[in-house]
Write an enzyme that holds these catalytic residues in place. Structure first.
Site, PDB file in Angstrom:
ATOM      1  N   LYS A   1       1.652   5.195  -4.590  1.00 39.22           N
ATOM      2  CA  LYS A   1       2.875   5.957  -4.802  1.00 39.22           C
ATOM      3  C   LYS A   1       4.066   5.096  -4.441  1.00 39.22           C
ATOM      4  O   LYS A   1       3.985   4.253  -3.551  1.00 39.22           O
ATOM      5  CB  LYS A   1       2.878   7.236  -3.967  1.00 39.22           C
ATOM      6  CG  LYS A   1       2.977   6.995  -2.466  1.00 39.22           C
ATOM      7  CD  LYS A   1       3.214   8.275  -1.721  1.00 39.22           C
ATOM      8  CE  LYS A   1       3.199   8.077  -0.217  1.00 39.22           C
ATOM      9  NZ  LYS A   1       4.512   7.724   0.346  1.00 39.22           N
TER      10      LYS A   1
ATOM     11  N   HIS B   1      -6.242  -5.128   2.859  1.00 36.30           N
ATOM     12  CA  HIS B   1      -5.600  -6.151   2.039  1.00 36.30           C
ATOM     13  C   HIS B   1      -5.442  -7.451   2.810  1.00 36.30           C
ATOM     14  O   HIS B   1      -5.686  -8.531   2.289  1.00 36.30           O
ATOM     15  CB  HIS B   1      -4.239  -5.661   1.532  1.00 36.30           C
ATOM     16  CG  HIS B   1      -4.340  -4.911   0.241  1.00 36.30           C
ATOM     17  ND1 HIS B   1      -4.792  -3.616   0.184  1.00 36.30           N
ATOM     18  CD2 HIS B   1      -4.096  -5.287  -1.053  1.00 36.30           C
ATOM     19  CE1 HIS B   1      -4.807  -3.220  -1.092  1.00 36.30           C
ATOM     20  NE2 HIS B   1      -4.381  -4.208  -1.849  1.00 36.30           N
TER      21      HIS B   1
END
Lengths: 280, 186
Positions: free
Chosen positions: B103, B38
């Site tokens: 999650k 990222h």
């Protein structure tokens, strides 16, 4: 004096790295499967059932339970009548981690520097904790711990005046703010007492106890029961999506401390309280 | 419980039709990217360089898999905790990212960026061995030097997920526990 070749330690650590990552200790597995049966909330029960099926999948395929095969902590109880021969003890442990993570197809998750972040490629260095004990045996426990739960751990230096109530509030606040991040249902290790560094170790070592076991001191066993009940009353549930099962177990360990101090540490573990041990 | 079959890349209407709480079986192409990838993607965007994959309509899986066993497609491949990607997600959503899989809860600014554009699906954290069974193909397409953090293109079939946060502000991390507590009379 017993001679123990360093190579025996390497082999043992390598085996334990693989074992700990592929199958849960029986008590931890029992706790998870029991929770899946007892959970009243349907959505939560479905998630717990997926987690049980995951244990089956790991056993069938030989894959680790979780891709985060963690930062390995190697706990060693070293008999004082043992002489390690043919190599350096710490290097032997690290070599075991290197071999285990390679042979077991476990993920290499360690960076050599916290800010410059280059993966070491072999999951070393592992943390090594040694205790010298009487006798001529060596007990080695490998406990990998993933970052999802580790990032939610906390230490707080409370004041003696805050007492038991302050400890309860801190533990509950830690679990509440962790929410779904540490892969609940969690196992919580709680350290109380000692100093800043020792309290964190107490909490971490508490996770090596069987899930569901009670502190032999009835006072702390009572505290464990109340904490478990209150954590599960938060409603966080499996994966943080709601339900009755937020924690599978709470293990409290206490130690003497200073007249002016009340340190408390919460070491949160995910539903996979992984560790494996062998005695040499 | 309602179960939706979804193929990715998905049409925008299908993403917008998802509602928090639905169970989703996901098939198609997803890209793995976590912390380091990222960071690199945002740096590339800052320099005006192309990303390793087309963002429009794409699904990113926050996952750093374990190595495959000999002869296997992929090792354990469960989700990592999503909040660490919260700082990067809005910029990617603005540029077309349609689905995130991970999650744990997301920050309000991510939920805001998702409005009318994107959805977030939760995979069972810690179910790495189970989820690996849904991966049919795996290929590293960028930054192999990042090891587990490299960007991989995965072909998945019937990946069991839960729509955790939808494109309309729905957030199961808030509503799920609240609903359970109401049912339990707490």
């Amino acid at each position: 004096m017993r001679e123990l070749p360093a190579g025996a330690i390497t082999g043992c650590v390598a085996r334990l790295c693989i074992e700990a990552n592929r199958r849960l200790p029986a008590d931890a597995e029992r706790a998870l499967r029991g929770a899946a049966e007892a959970e009243p909330w349907p959505a939560a029960r479905a998630i717990l059932s997926d987690l049980c099926r995951n244990l089956d999948a790991a056993a069938e395929t030989g894959l680790p339970i979780c891709q985060d095969t963690g930062l390995a902590t190697v706990f060693v109880e070293l008999g004082q009548d043992v002489h390690i021969s043919g190599g350096d003890f710490y290097s032997a442990v690290q070599e075991g981690v290197r071999r285990g993570y390679s042979a077991g197809c476990l993920r290499k998750s360690v960076v050599s520097d916290p800010l410059r972040r280059v993966n070491t490629g072999d999951n070393t260095p592992a943390a090594v904790e040694v205790r010298i004990v009487p006798g001529e045996r060596v007990k080695i426990t490998v406990s990998p711990k993933g970052a999802g739960s580790e990032n939610m751990c906390r230490v707080k230096m409370l004041t003696p005046a805050e007492g038991e109530e302050g400890v309860m509030a801190f533990v509950l606040d830690t679990l509440r703010s962790a929410g779904g991040n540490p892969c609940p249902p969690v196992v919580a290790g709680v350290g109380i007492g000692g100093g800043f560094d020792t309290v964190a170790r107490l909490a971490r070592r508490a996770l090596l106890r069987p899930v569901g076991s009670e502190n032999p001191d009835a006072y702390y066993a009572g505290l464990e029961r109340r904490l478990l009940e209150e954590i599960n009353a938060l409603g966080t549930g499996p994966q943080g999506l709601g339900g009755a099962t937020t924690a599978l177990g709470v293990m409290v360990e206490a130690a003497p401390t200073h007249i002016a101090m009340l340190p408390c540490a919460v070491c949160i573990c995910c539903h996979a309280d992984r560790h494996a041990a062998e005695v040499l | 419980m309602e179960e939706i079959r979804l193929s990715v890349p998905a049409a925008r209407e299908e993403i917008l039709a998802l509602r928090a709480g639905q169970r989703v079986l996901l098939s198609g192409t997803v890209y793995t990217a976590r912390d380091a990838a990222h960071r690199r993607m945002l740096e590339a965007l800052g320099r005006g360089e192309p990303l390793p994959f087309e963002l429009e309509g794409a699904a990113i899986y926050y996952c750093g898999p374990a190595p495959a066993l000999p002869g296997g497609v992929i090792g354990a491949a469960g989700p990592t905790t999503s909040y660490r990607m919260d700082a990067y997600a809005p910029a990617l959503i603005e540029r077309g990212l349609a689905l995130m899989i991970g999650k744990g809860p997301r920050r309000p600014e991510v939920l805001e960026a998702m409005r009318g554009r994107a959805a977030y699906l939760a995979a069972a954290g810690g179910a790495g061995a189970l989820l690996a069974g849904c991966v049919l193909e795996c290929e590293v397409i960028a930054w192999p030097e990042l090891g587990p953090e490299a960007v991989r293109r995965l072909t998945v079939r019937d990946m069991p997920l839960i729509a955790a946060c939808d494109a309309h502000g729905g957030d199961l991390y808030a509503s799920g526990p609240a609903e359970y507590l109401r049912s339990a009379g707490r």
